[in-house]
Scaffold this motif. Sequence first.
Motif, PDB file in Angstrom:
ATOM      1  N   UNK A 243       0.101 -21.589   0.402  1.00  0.00           N
ATOM      2  CA  UNK A 243       0.968 -21.819  -0.759  1.00  0.00           C
ATOM      3  C   UNK A 243       1.109 -20.592  -1.646  1.00  0.00           C
ATOM      4  N   UNK A 244       0.603 -19.440  -1.195  1.00  0.00           N
ATOM      5  CA  UNK A 244       0.652 -18.204  -1.978  1.00  0.00           C
ATOM      6  C   UNK A 244       1.345 -17.110  -1.179  1.00  0.00           C
ATOM      7  N   UNK A 245       2.216 -16.369  -1.852  1.00  0.00           N
ATOM      8  CA  UNK A 245       2.944 -15.287  -1.177  1.00  0.00           C
ATOM      9  C   UNK A 245       3.069 -14.108  -2.135  1.00  0.00           C
ATOM     10  N   UNK A 246       2.854 -12.912  -1.602  1.00  0.00           N
ATOM     11  CA  UNK A 246       2.910 -11.691  -2.399  1.00  0.00           C
ATOM     12  C   UNK A 246       4.022 -10.783  -1.863  1.00  0.00           C
ATOM     13  N   UNK A 247       4.785 -10.212  -2.783  1.00  0.00           N
ATOM     14  CA  UNK A 247       5.874  -9.293  -2.438  1.00  0.00           C
ATOM     15  C   UNK A 247       5.582  -7.940  -3.069  1.00  0.00           C
ATOM     16  N   UNK A 248       5.765  -6.876  -2.306  1.00  0.00           N
ATOM     17  CA  UNK A 248       5.691  -5.521  -2.863  1.00  0.00           C
ATOM     18  C   UNK A 248       7.068  -5.165  -3.424  1.00  0.00           C
ATOM     19  N   UNK A 249       7.086  -4.709  -4.659  1.00  0.00           N
ATOM     20  CA  UNK A 249       8.356  -4.342  -5.293  1.00  0.00           C
ATOM     21  C   UNK A 249       9.103  -3.291  -4.487  1.00  0.00           C
ATOM     22  N   UNK A 250       8.373  -2.373  -3.863  1.00  0.00           N
ATOM     23  CA  UNK A 250       8.996  -1.317  -3.067  1.00  0.00           C
ATOM     24  C   UNK A 250       9.742  -1.905  -1.867  1.00  0.00           C
ATOM     25  N   UNK A 251       9.200  -2.973  -1.280  1.00  0.00           N
ATOM     26  CA  UNK A 251       9.884  -3.638  -0.169  1.00  0.00           C
ATOM     27  C   UNK A 251      11.163  -4.305  -0.647  1.00  0.00           C
ATOM     28  N   UNK A 252      11.119  -4.891  -1.849  1.00  0.00           N
ATOM     29  CA  UNK A 252      12.311  -5.545  -2.390  1.00  0.00           C
ATOM     30  C   UNK A 252      13.406  -4.526  -2.675  1.00  0.00           C
ATOM     31  N   UNK A 253      13.026  -3.306  -3.000  1.00  0.00           N
ATOM     32  CA  UNK A 253      14.004  -2.265  -3.310  1.00  0.00           C
ATOM     33  C   UNK A 253      14.606  -1.658  -2.045  1.00  0.00           C
TER      34      UNK A 253
END
Length: 548
Positions: A450-460
């Motif tokens: 139920x937990x997920x982490x995103x790297x801001x650099x990947x989103x960019x």
Amino acid sequence: MATIDDVIDTDEFEPLEIESIDDEERNGLLQNTEVQAAPHSSQSCGMKELFISLISMAAISFILAVVITSKKDSTATDPSEEISLYPKALLQSVYHKVDFENKKHIIPPYWKDAEMKTFQEGALPHLGPCYLPKEEQDWLSLVEKNEQIRGKHNIKYRDGIKKRRDDSDNAKDLSGLCRPGFIIIGAGKCGTSSLYHYLVGHDRVLPAKNKQIHYFKYWKSYPMKWYLSNFPPAETFLSNGALMTGEASPGYLPYPDVAHIIGTWMQSHAGNGAIQPLVSPKIITIMRNPLERSWSSYNYNYRVPLLQKLRKKDSKAEAKYSSDEWYEKNKIFSFDELVKAELKLLKACLAPGGNAERSSSKRYSTKEWAAPIFERRQAKGLPGMISLDESCYGKRVSNAVPRRQWQELVEDQPHKEIDVENLHLVQSLVGRSIYVLPLEWWYALYPMKDLHVVCSEDLRYRASRTMSNVSDFLGLPSFDFTNITNAGIYNSGAHTGYDKITEWDKTVYVPDNIPISDELRKEYMDFLKPYNERLFQMTGQNCDWYGK
């Protein structure tokens, strides 16, 4: 468990006629059986005939008793008023079996029982995350009406209960309201606005009334009905074929109590009344290069607001006050100065056995929900749990010194100002970039799934692929985010607004030009490195913050 085909084909199933017999008919049937048997026995008076008659009567009574009992039991678990509310038409139009489990075999929150026509005893009638309206709806007409506005900008949200601590029956009535399937908990200045708006761009996701609700931190004295009224009502949600709604409140991440109550309150205050496993929204966190996040927060929460404040105060002053450079030199503390002061504070506070460990243990280790977390970590020889915001920064020292970490700065440069509105964000330019400390609470309280982490650099740099990963995690059907993510970035720069988008070619990205000395940059990154290593190990997500 019934399948969707079972639900759709129920009209083709004809029940045994005997199941419709009521008590009056039962008595009449028994009387008729007795009348027919009596003449026969009077004529022959044979033991064989009498025995057969008695056996026949007993058999009919037994069958009727079983049928009537079965009918009563069915009514207890499947009330006709609940079935009349069930939006069966939607399962033949906007929803299909493939919607309830994606290609990764993940079911969206609250949709596990979507193919069932009945509800558990005591449960509110519902479909997915939505509690059905009390009034019967013409669902197909609603589908046609909403076809042109499918979900995004013309939603009419309900008015929530505005009275705090309202314990009335009306405040507890959640009929017609929908629960969030995801919550983005932070971190602030890491891209929560872009992540949220990209996600609600999915054609099966509807937005909240506002991106940031912060109910579980700042508004929890209001009833749950107020919180749920911030999401699309059931009529709109279901007739649009939506699978999910959610919010993004970066103020949730730093606080252990928030991590605890989101899960428990979504069951106790927003649960459907049935006995079932804990169901709560899925939790998403986005993280950014720590130094870049600190620099962004410095500008967003300190430099720009203070510039605006000073300009307003000096609007009639001489021309020498017209340039930003003059204010930054004479009135505003530099990023370098604030970071250096906070690092000094944190090194002492976060030292083994320091105030962060002692204060956090005193605050939380005796709480029923937190005590097992402390015990497990102690048994494994892990560092103590820390609530950084609540243990390291303290309170105002004096009118001139808002926090003790700035005392030397204020005494050395009394002509500069530090007292701004969001002091809790300015005091923790570095602290709120140590993501692992608050996230350890969330990972202790929620299952990994139920937990997920995103790297801001990947989103960019890999936005569409990153959003597809988020969508898969949530159990949503496949969706091409390319056009949505290519449109630009949200809330870029200084206070442009959570829903304001800036085209990619108009954004400024200068990670190497942050005005900080090389020596302090190294000190900063070296200090955070062990925390980042703990973070990557815990989450299984490695962000490229140190170069490859």
